[in-house]
Structures are given as C-alpha cells and as structure tokens.
Design an enzyme around this catalytic site. Sequence first.
Site, PDB file in Angstrom:
ATOM      1  N   ARG A   5      29.224 -50.018   9.629  1.00 39.47           N
ATOM      2  CA  ARG A   5      29.145 -49.854  10.974  1.00 39.47           C
ATOM      3  C   ARG A   5      27.997 -48.638  10.973  1.00 39.47           C
ATOM      4  O   ARG A   5      27.626 -48.239   9.934  1.00 39.47           O
ATOM      5  CB  ARG A   5      30.280 -49.268  11.851  1.00 39.47           C
ATOM      6  CG  ARG A   5      31.455 -48.668  11.302  1.00 39.47           C
ATOM      7  CD  ARG A   5      31.024 -46.992  10.535  1.00 39.47           C
ATOM      8  NE  ARG A   5      30.336 -46.258  11.720  1.00 39.47           N
ATOM      9  CZ  ARG A   5      29.753 -45.516  11.423  1.00 39.47           C
ATOM     10  NH1 ARG A   5      29.354 -45.054  10.128  1.00 39.47           N
ATOM     11  NH2 ARG A   5      29.172 -44.706  12.462  1.00 39.47           N
ATOM     12  N   GLY A   6      27.510 -48.257  12.294  1.00 38.62           N
ATOM     13  CA  GLY A   6      26.294 -47.444  12.369  1.00 38.62           C
ATOM     14  C   GLY A   6      25.115 -48.244  12.379  1.00 38.62           C
ATOM     15  O   GLY A   6      25.008 -49.002  11.587  1.00 38.62           O
ATOM     16  N   ALA A   7      24.301 -47.971  13.102  1.00 41.01           N
ATOM     17  CA  ALA A   7      23.059 -48.890  13.542  1.00 41.01           C
ATOM     18  C   ALA A   7      22.276 -49.083  12.488  1.00 41.01           C
ATOM     19  O   ALA A   7      21.803 -50.368  11.993  1.00 41.01           O
ATOM     20  CB  ALA A   7      22.031 -47.838  14.753  1.00 41.01           C
ATOM     21  N   ASP A  64      21.904 -45.749  18.873  1.00 41.14           N
ATOM     22  CA  ASP A  64      22.120 -47.330  18.512  1.00 41.14           C
ATOM     23  C   ASP A  64      20.977 -47.970  18.982  1.00 41.14           C
ATOM     24  O   ASP A  64      20.692 -49.079  18.653  1.00 41.14           O
ATOM     25  CB  ASP A  64      23.325 -47.628  19.018  1.00 41.14           C
ATOM     26  CG  ASP A  64      24.625 -47.127  18.145  1.00 41.14           C
ATOM     27  OD1 ASP A  64      25.032 -47.624  17.197  1.00 41.14           O
ATOM     28  OD2 ASP A  64      24.932 -45.900  18.784  1.00 41.14           O
ATOM     29  N   ARG A  80      27.691 -57.517  16.598  1.00 42.56           N
ATOM     30  CA  ARG A  80      27.713 -56.240  17.639  1.00 42.56           C
ATOM     31  C   ARG A  80      26.534 -56.273  18.383  1.00 42.56           C
ATOM     32  O   ARG A  80      25.306 -56.338  18.071  1.00 42.56           O
ATOM     33  CB  ARG A  80      28.044 -55.195  16.732  1.00 42.56           C
ATOM     34  CG  ARG A  80      29.284 -55.102  15.930  1.00 42.56           C
ATOM     35  CD  ARG A  80      29.638 -53.777  15.383  1.00 42.56           C
ATOM     36  NE  ARG A  80      29.986 -52.792  16.663  1.00 42.56           N
ATOM     37  CZ  ARG A  80      29.748 -51.369  16.329  1.00 42.56           C
ATOM     38  NH1 ARG A  80      29.772 -50.859  15.294  1.00 42.56           N
ATOM     39  NH2 ARG A  80      30.502 -50.579  17.448  1.00 42.56           N
ATOM     40  N   ASN A 110      23.869 -44.320  22.602  1.00 43.16           N
ATOM     41  CA  ASN A 110      24.932 -43.773  21.582  1.00 43.16           C
ATOM     42  C   ASN A 110      26.111 -43.955  21.969  1.00 43.16           C
ATOM     43  O   ASN A 110      26.649 -44.239  22.764  1.00 43.16           O
ATOM     44  CB  ASN A 110      24.259 -42.577  21.087  1.00 43.16           C
ATOM     45  CG  ASN A 110      24.794 -41.935  19.867  1.00 43.16           C
ATOM     46  OD1 ASN A 110      24.642 -42.536  18.810  1.00 43.16           O
ATOM     47  ND2 ASN A 110      25.288 -40.719  19.702  1.00 43.16           N
ATOM     48  N   GLN A 147      35.281 -41.586  14.068  1.00 45.71           N
ATOM     49  CA  GLN A 147      34.204 -41.661  13.218  1.00 45.71           C
ATOM     50  C   GLN A 147      33.686 -40.325  12.803  1.00 45.71           C
ATOM     51  O   GLN A 147      33.241 -39.909  11.635  1.00 45.71           O
ATOM     52  CB  GLN A 147      32.992 -42.605  13.592  1.00 45.71           C
ATOM     53  CG  GLN A 147      33.205 -44.068  13.900  1.00 45.71           C
ATOM     54  CD  GLN A 147      33.265 -44.367  15.354  1.00 45.71           C
ATOM     55  OE1 GLN A 147      34.152 -43.537  15.820  1.00 45.71           O
ATOM     56  NE2 GLN A 147      32.976 -45.624  15.566  1.00 45.71           N
TER      57      GLN A 147
HETATM   58  O1  MRU Z   1      30.389 -47.932  16.648  1.00 44.13           O
HETATM   59  P1  MRU Z   1      29.923 -47.265  15.568  1.00 44.13           P
HETATM   60  O2  MRU Z   1      30.599 -46.566  14.765  1.00 44.13           O
HETATM   61  O3  MRU Z   1      28.917 -48.257  14.618  1.00 44.13           O
HETATM   62  O4  MRU Z   1      28.753 -46.451  16.402  1.00 44.13           O
HETATM   63  C1  MRU Z   1      27.575 -46.355  15.828  1.00 44.13           C
HETATM   64  C2  MRU Z   1      27.552 -44.731  15.743  1.00 44.13           C
HETATM   65  O5  MRU Z   1      28.065 -44.177  14.665  1.00 44.13           O
HETATM   66  C3  MRU Z   1      26.967 -43.883  16.554  1.00 44.13           C
HETATM   67  O6  MRU Z   1      26.900 -44.257  17.966  1.00 44.13           O
HETATM   68  C4  MRU Z   1      26.057 -43.090  15.707  1.00 44.13           C
HETATM   69  O7  MRU Z   1      25.602 -41.981  16.778  1.00 44.13           O
HETATM   70  C5  MRU Z   1      24.594 -43.572  15.779  1.00 44.13           C
HETATM   71  S1  MRU Z   1      24.216 -44.939  14.715  1.00 44.13           S
HETATM   72  C6  MRU Z   1      23.363 -44.271  13.670  1.00 44.13           C
END
Ligand code: MRU
Length: 364
Positions: free
Chosen positions: A57-59, A246, A100, A257, A205
């Site tokens: 996960r994470g962009a 994101d 996603r 975000n 997270q």
């Molecule tokens: O739902 P997630 O854990 O994939 O969410 C993404 C994130 O971790 C955050 O929104 C983050 O701040 C930006 S992604 C680099």
Amino acid sequence: MNVRSNKSEQHYYTVTYVRQKNQVALIEQRLLPHKFSIIRTQSYPETAKAITDMIVRGAGAIGATAAYGYAQGLNEFQGRDKRAFHRHEKRVFTTLAEARPTAVDPVNAMVQIRLELKQYQSIGEKQDQAVRLAEDFARANIAECRSIGKHGAGLINEGTRILTHCNAGWLAFVDYGSATAPMYAAQEEGKSFHVYCDETRPRSQGASLTAWELAQQGISHQIIADNAAGHLMQRGMIDLVIVGSDRTLAQTGEVANKIGTYTKAVLAKRHRIPFYVAIPLSTLDWDTPRGLDIPIEDRGDEEVCGAWGITPSGRRSYVRVANPSSSALNPGFDVTPPELITGIITPIGIIRPKQLMKHRTALT
Ligand code: MRU
C-alpha cells in the site's frame, strides 16, 4: 531501507521484480511491525489482489507494483496473435488500475509504460521492454524520493517537532519515502528532531508502519491518537507538519491523502504551523479539474468496527470493538484545499500548490 533483526541489518526495497520467474516480490505490510516477510505474486491478477488487500500500500509502492504487475501480465501472454495480445494488454491495465481507485500513481506508471511501448512492434519486444520500463519507473521513484529529501531537509532544524499522518515513508514507496524523506535527509545531516506519528485510524498505518520505520532508522518519535494533534498544537508542541499524498491535482493544488489529513491541515492553519505535502512526480494528476471529482475509496465497515493485530502465537487476527449490530462509513481519503498548504515538496523543489501548473515542463 535497512531492516534490523537480532543478528544483522539488511537493505530491502518495498517491491521488486523476479525476472526469471515473472513474479512480483512484495513486503507483506499487513504483518508489520510484528513480522517481516516477503511474498511473491505469480500472476497479474494476484498482483492486483495484493494491491486491493493492502499487502502492498502507499501511492508510490502501488505505482511501482502496478508497473511490475503490468510487465508481469504482458509476459504471461503466450502466442503470436497481435489482436489477442492487444485485448490482453487492456485487461491487464484495467485490472491493475481498478485495484485501488484513489492513488493516481498506478495509472500514471502504466500509462507511461504503455506510451513507450508503442514504438516496439513485436510482442516479444513489448514484453521485454515492459520489464525494463517498470524497472525504470521504480528506479525513478527512488531517485525522486531522495530529491524530495534534499529539498525538504532545510525545513527541519535541530529540535524541530514534526507531525506526520499515515505512512508516506519507505514502505509507501520503493525506498526512502516522501514525507519521511526530509527526515531521513535531516538525520543524515546530523540533526536531531522528534516526530509525532498520528496513529491514523481506522487502519493504523502511522502506529504500525511509520513508527516501525522510524524505529528502524533510530529517529526519536512517539505515536499519538489521531484526536491528540489539536491539543499538542495548542500547547506549542508541534512546529511543522509533513504528509504525503495519493493524488495531487496540478490544476487546483488540491491534495488527496489519507482520511484525517484535511482535519490536521485545518488545525495547522489555526495554529499558524507550516503544513507541507511531499510528492514524487507520479502523484501529480494533470487532468482532473476538481477535488470533488477524485474517486474516494470506501473500504467498508471492518476497519472502523475493529482492529487487526497479531496474537502471541504470531497469527494475524481481527478483534471486533464496535457494537455488533452497528454499521460504519469508511472513506479512506480526504481532500485538502490549497489555501491550507504551505508548500508541496517535489523532486525539483518546494512549490506553492497553486503554482504547480506553471512548473509543468519541469514536473513532467
Ligand atoms: O491506504 P494507504 O495506506 O495505501 O494510504 C496511502 C497512504 O499511506 C497515505 O495516504 C500517504 O500519506 C500517502 S501515500 C504516499
């Protein structure tokens, strides 16, 4: 990032590609911080499912995973029929893009590869080049995160107390992170500072991943309940906020975000605390005209109504906290307007959110 165990320290990327086996290797983030393990997906639908299920996960990390998954999918195709290959390519793209919806990085990564592949004629060439291009995307992601660090490190002074939300760290990218990049760079410059990690309910997270990363890195930090930030700001305990994104709209400077970011930005404005957003180039959305048009992922009741954790025997397990007969609403992201954002830390420097469009050439 280096991961410490009892005996040793080893460097890992969040996502890699195993060329000989056409597999995508991912750190199993749902088990962190309790257990460090790597899984390998055998096919592109499995890679897409790993994104949906948040094994990764994470962009930036899902951007690189989609890039590798796309290359994996193209390499799964057997045969010589170009039309069938074209139909297959579309299926691979759509499956990974839909895994996603809020983060734009997966689509940007695949569009970039798709465009480059147009110049190659044979199926074999396209398959080989897709792997090379996915690797280029991952490498660029690492380099961009390093540049974010370089540009953002100056915001952190000796003793600065930083608030961050969710995990925009190494685990949310291929390496190094976006919001954490200035912290890691400041640490390399020898500065000492303190980080408050919002726990980031409903999925935590911040408490699980960011806190673990900072601990691996030896950075002073504390986890706070999401509701504590306003109190700390009122008492003068927070000097700076840095978060990730994101999807950042280049036309308006709006930032999508993790849910709760907007609330923190409102609080920061009220307390005149600088609020920065750190992004690599793949997080920029040049087309969507308004924040209201960003698809906000609804992740269902489960995360809000309870919590996942690890039992003493090491098994991943869910505990229901909420009233059994109640349901929940769970928007995964929110959108922060540009007037609440001091600056966007990009690989080319810090830019005011409304100035992104003006810098388009340098940012693409
Ligand atoms: O739902 P997630 O854990 O994939 O969410 C993404 C994130 O971790 C955050 O929104 C983050 O701040 C930006 S992604 C680099």
